[in-house]
Design a protein around this motif. Structure first.
Motif, short mmCIF file in Angstrom:
data_model
loop_
_atom_site.label_atom_id
_atom_site.label_comp_id
_atom_site.label_asym_id
_atom_site.label_seq_id
_atom_site.Cartn_x
_atom_site.Cartn_y
_atom_site.Cartn_z
N LYS A 1 -5.78 12.56 -3.87
CA LYS A 1 -6.78 12.93 -4.86
C LYS A 1 -7.56 14.10 -4.29
O LYS A 1 -8.08 14.00 -3.17
CB LYS A 1 -7.72 11.77 -5.18
CG LYS A 1 -8.71 12.10 -6.28
CD LYS A 1 -9.56 10.92 -6.65
CE LYS A 1 -10.50 11.34 -7.77
NZ LYS A 1 -11.37 10.25 -8.14
N GLU B 1 -6.64 -0.37 -6.73
CA GLU B 1 -7.46 -0.17 -5.52
C GLU B 1 -7.00 1.07 -4.79
O GLU B 1 -5.82 1.38 -4.75
CB GLU B 1 -7.26 -1.34 -4.55
CG GLU B 1 -8.17 -2.50 -4.71
CD GLU B 1 -7.92 -3.47 -3.56
OE1 GLU B 1 -8.39 -3.23 -2.43
OE2 GLU B 1 -7.22 -4.47 -3.81
N ASN B 2 -7.95 1.76 -4.16
CA ASN B 2 -7.57 2.83 -3.24
C ASN B 2 -8.65 2.99 -2.20
O ASN B 2 -9.79 2.55 -2.39
CB ASN B 2 -7.27 4.15 -3.97
CG ASN B 2 -8.48 4.76 -4.60
OD1 ASN B 2 -9.43 5.13 -3.91
ND2 ASN B 2 -8.47 4.90 -5.90
N GLN B 3 -8.26 3.53 -1.08
CA GLN B 3 -9.18 3.80 0.01
C GLN B 3 -8.69 5.05 0.74
O GLN B 3 -7.51 5.37 0.70
CB GLN B 3 -9.28 2.61 0.97
CG GLN B 3 -7.97 2.24 1.65
CD GLN B 3 -8.13 1.07 2.60
OE1 GLN B 3 -9.04 1.03 3.40
NE2 GLN B 3 -7.23 0.10 2.49
N LEU C 1 -4.79 9.16 0.31
CA LEU C 1 -5.33 7.85 -0.01
C LEU C 1 -4.28 6.78 0.25
O LEU C 1 -3.08 7.07 0.21
CB LEU C 1 -5.71 7.76 -1.49
CG LEU C 1 -6.72 8.72 -2.07
CD1 LEU C 1 -6.76 8.56 -3.59
CD2 LEU C 1 -8.09 8.44 -1.48
N LEU C 2 -4.74 5.55 0.45
CA LEU C 2 -3.88 4.38 0.41
C LEU C 2 -4.16 3.72 -0.93
O LEU C 2 -5.31 3.46 -1.27
CB LEU C 2 -4.20 3.44 1.56
CG LEU C 2 -3.90 3.99 2.95
CD1 LEU C 2 -4.43 3.04 4.02
CD2 LEU C 2 -2.41 4.21 3.13
N VAL C 3 -3.11 3.46 -1.71
CA VAL C 3 -3.26 2.96 -3.07
C VAL C 3 -2.48 1.66 -3.23
O VAL C 3 -1.32 1.57 -2.81
CB VAL C 3 -2.74 4.00 -4.09
CG1 VAL C 3 -2.87 3.48 -5.51
CG2 VAL C 3 -3.46 5.32 -3.92
N GLN C 4 -3.14 0.66 -3.83
CA GLN C 4 -2.48 -0.60 -4.15
C GLN C 4 -3.00 -1.04 -5.51
O GLN C 4 -4.16 -1.43 -5.63
CB GLN C 4 -2.76 -1.66 -3.09
CG GLN C 4 -1.98 -2.95 -3.31
CD GLN C 4 -2.23 -3.95 -2.20
OE1 GLN C 4 -3.37 -4.22 -1.85
NE2 GLN C 4 -1.16 -4.51 -1.67
N GLY D 1 -1.11 8.04 -1.67
CA GLY D 1 -1.58 8.75 -2.85
C GLY D 1 -2.42 9.94 -2.42
O GLY D 1 -2.76 10.08 -1.24
N TRP E 1 0.86 -1.18 0.00
CA TRP E 1 0.00 0.00 0.00
C TRP E 1 0.90 1.23 0.00
O TRP E 1 1.82 1.33 0.80
CB TRP E 1 -0.91 0.02 1.23
CG TRP E 1 -2.01 -1.00 1.14
CD1 TRP E 1 -1.99 -2.26 1.65
CD2 TRP E 1 -3.27 -0.85 0.50
NE1 TRP E 1 -3.17 -2.90 1.37
CE2 TRP E 1 -3.98 -2.05 0.65
CE3 TRP E 1 -3.88 0.20 -0.21
CZ2 TRP E 1 -5.26 -2.26 0.14
CZ3 TRP E 1 -5.16 -0.01 -0.72
CH2 TRP E 1 -5.83 -1.22 -0.54
#
Length: 157
Positions: free
Chosen positions: A91, A102-104, A96-99, A89, A86
């Motif tokens: 936005k 996918e992101n959350q 954000l957490l980005v993999q 990121g 992860w």
């Protein structure tokens, strides 16, 4: 900040700042973002600063043997690893957490399991825009973030 590593000889919290004394020097974290806990005997500390065009990224890790149990990152930029694939990121100015695709949202308090199944607590401490010029040196303007990840005591974050 010079790289610093070694066994913590003593540690204390004073006026909201944590002081870690090692044989080779002292690391100070101000403000300390977590409830204070007594360090286990033999706790190792690793502190480093890595250069980057958007400004350096500072990391402080506390380890019990070779197992990390706390990591504090200051100045992470988009793409900096947060945990097990992860990455950080942004936005619309939000972290954000980005993999992969996918992101959350990277929340102020959250839990995340590592590849070994251990449940880590994550805390987004701050986001800030890196200055365009610092010390007469041009830098990339981008948002940066500070966060903490740690293994909780008694299962609570």
């Amino acid at each position: 900040m010079k790289p610093l590593s070694g066994e913590v000889q003593s540690a204390r919290l004073e006026a909201g700042a944590a002081y870690f004394t090692l044989a080779e020097g002292e690391a100070v974290v101000a403000p300390w973002p977590l409830a204070w806990r007594v360090l286990p005997k033999g706790t190792l500390l690793l502190a480093e600063r890595a250069p980057h065009p958007a400004g350096p990224v500072s990391r402080l890790r506390l380890l019990n043997g070779d197992q990390p149990w706390l990591e504090l990152i200051a100045g992470g930029y988009a793409g900096t690893t947060v945990q097990d694939g992860w990455r950080l990121g942004f936005k619309d100015g939000k972290a954000l957490l980005v993999q992969g695709n996918e992101n959350q949202p990277f929340l102020s308090k959250m839990r995340m399991k590592d590849q070994a199944g251990a449940g880590w607590c994550l805390r987004l401490l701050a986001t800030h825009e890196a200055p365009k010029v610092a010390s007469g040196m041009a830098q990339e303007a981008q948002i940066k973030a500070d966060w903490l990840r740690y293994l909780p005591r008694k299962g609570r974050c």
